[in-house]
Design an enzyme around this catalytic site. Structure first.
Site: not given
Ligand code: UD1
Ligand code: CA
Length: 470
Positions: A23, A349
């Site tokens: 996003r 600078r």
């Molecule tokens: C996530 C939570 C949601 C919560 C929200 C809070 C899950 C399924 N959902 O949703 O319940 O309310 O955060 O902000 O976790 N990541 C990895 N590897 C991956 C996918 C994601 O390391 O393969 C990491 C991302 O970098 C991120 C975190 O996991 O830091 C959460 O992923 P994101 O896609 O942002 O989840 P949200 O939809 O925000």
């Molecule tokens: Ca998130």
């Protein structure tokens, strides 16, 4: 109740920073986008480190090389003291998959705080309070939650009658009833690792993208009869997740406002907080005043009783007490001594060092220049690769000709040298102490102490040359 700053044995932090960040629509991994002068991951590492875990794991995935490098080089700059272990997520299939792949690290500890890589507003006291609440609850896991007016996009917290969590329902899985829940998952979790180990490999692909959701581990734990505590965050500001540029801008504003509040609480006057931009790593002494339109960035340190701005830009500088930086000046990677006055419209600078009470004025540019105590470069000069003694006066329009098309050369001016206006100092050249340079000179040879050097064509006057003929 706070155990803040005490080392927590057997406790680690795991940061999930592998996600695609779709996003954000960016070539840069989401965690490397900056908010208030520090990449998001830097904010998270700083808060995590401050609560004294035994180690911090960071799992990277999308654009892993960039993320790894930023964490490796940033850790020292951000003052991280815990050992940081960075590892690669092989399959980018969700937060649950990230934790599965992190288990060789997490499994070495008895408790883990899991943080997302995209919540830059968290603070050490928030995490410490969360840990204390978890430790006091006796639960197998705890989740930091928040009440929000618009829960769209967040996982919803479902609880039993006793207030323990039974499930987290992701946005895509909500029905009419769960969609109305306004208590949401912040994405910050603490697990006893023994409990986490029993469920983490039992996650099933979920949601439209068939990902492994970490949040499904909660349902499995509750199903096995384990208690999961909900710990409410004191303010929802702390848990804002950055998923889009709009949320990045919101996070930036909140972080900057927080920084300005801290500075004002510590005795700094900020004339207009809405138009002042100060990075998190900056410090400013008491009774200094910051005027609007000013950006103070990086690790800049400013002393007491300074006047800064309006419209100045200062990055990675050190300013002693009583320094005045006037209208529209730019300063980079330089050290400014006590009582100096700079600007308006000056450009300092990288690599400059100004001793106390030096003056640099309108439209003067300095680069790698040492300026002695009380010396003046007041108007329209370029002083580069120069070492200038104390009590020196540089006349308007003086230029150090430091570059001969191949290399850079040095100009050295002793104490009390007087340089007349519009002088060219062709480097390498040395003017010894007390010498005077006549205005308009082009100095190519060294000048001995106390001498006068004149290096310009003598004026010729041709009488009557343009006399009107009758
Ligand atoms: C996530 C939570 C949601 C919560 C929200 C809070 C899950 C399924 N959902 O949703 O319940 O309310 O955060 O902000 O976790 N990541 C990895 N590897 C991956 C996918 C994601 O390391 O393969 C990491 C991302 O970098 C991120 C975190 O996991 O830091 C959460 O992923 P994101 O896609 O942002 O989840 P949200 O939809 O925000
Ligand atoms: Ca998130």
């Amino acid at each position: 109740m706070f155990i803040y700053m005490t080392k927590k044995n057997g406790f680690c932090v795991q940061i999930l920073a592998g996600g695609l960040g779709t996003r954000m629509k960016s070539e840069l991994p989401k965690v490397l986008h900056e908010a208030a002068g520090i990449p998001i991951i830097g904010h998270i590492l700083r808060a995590a480190d401050a609560i004294k875990p035994e180690a911090i794991g960071v799992i990277v995935g999308h654009k892993a090389g960039l993320a790894r490098q930023a964490v490796e080089t940033g850790s020292a700059k951000w003052g991280i003291t815990a050992p940081v272990e960075i590892f690669l997520q092989q399959q980018l299939t969700g937060s649950g998959r990230a934790v599965q792949e992190a288990m060789p690290f997490i499994g070495r500890f008895s408790e883990v705080l899991i943080l997302c890589g995209d919540t830059p507003l968290l603070t050490a006291p928030l995490l410490d309070g969360f840990y204390a609440a978890f430790a006091g609850s006796g639960a197998a896991a705890a989740i930091l939650t928040a009440q929000v007016p618009d829960p769209h996009g967040y996982g919803r917290i479902v609880k039993d009658r006793d207030g323990f969590i039974t499930a987290i329902v992701e946005q895509t899985e909500t029905d009419a009833e769960t969609a109305r829940i306004t208590e949401i998952n912040s994405g910050m979790y603490i697990f006893r690792t023994e409990a986490l180990k029993t469920v983490i490999n039992r996650l099933e692909p979920n949601g439209p993208k068939r990902e492994f959701y970490l949040t499904d581990a909660v349902r499995l734990l509750a199903g096995a009869g384990l208690k999961i505590a909900a710990v409410p965050a004191p303010d929802r500001e702390f848990i804002l997740g950055v998923n889009s540029r709009l949320q990045l801008a919101e996070a930036e504003q909140l972080l900057r406002a927080r920084k300005l509040r801290e500075l004002m609480a510590d005795g700094v006057t900020v004339k207009n907080p809405a138009a002042t931009y100060i990075d998190e790593g900056v410090s400013i002494g008491r009774d200094s005043v910051v005027f609007p339109g000013t950006h103070i960035c990086g690790g800049t340190v400013i002393g007491k009783n300074c006047m800064i701005g309006p419209n100045c830009h200062i990055t990675d500088c050190e300013l002693a007490d009583g320094v005045e930086i006037k209208f529209s000046s730019v300063l980079l990677e330089s050290r400014i001594g006590q009582g100096c006055s700079i600007g308006p419209f000056s450009h300092i600078r990288p690599g400059c060092e100004l001793a106390q009470n030096a003056h640099v004025g309108n439209f003067s540019e300095l680069k790698k220049a040492k300026i002695g105590a009380g010396s003046k470069v007041n108007h329209l000069s370029y002083i580069g690769d120069a070492e200038i003694g104390s009590g020196v006066n540089i006349g308007a329009g003086t230029i150090t000709c430091n570059y001969d098309g191949v290399g850079k050369h040095k100009t050295v001016l002793g104490d009390r040298v007087f340089v007349g206006s519009n002088t060219n100092l062709v480097a390498p050249v040395t003017v010894a102490e007390g010498a005077h340079i006549a205005a308009g000179s082009t100095i190519t040879d060294d000048v001995p102490a106390e001498a006068l050097a004149i290096a310009r064509a003598r004026q010729v006057v041709k009488e009557g040359r343009y006399k009107k003929r009758p």
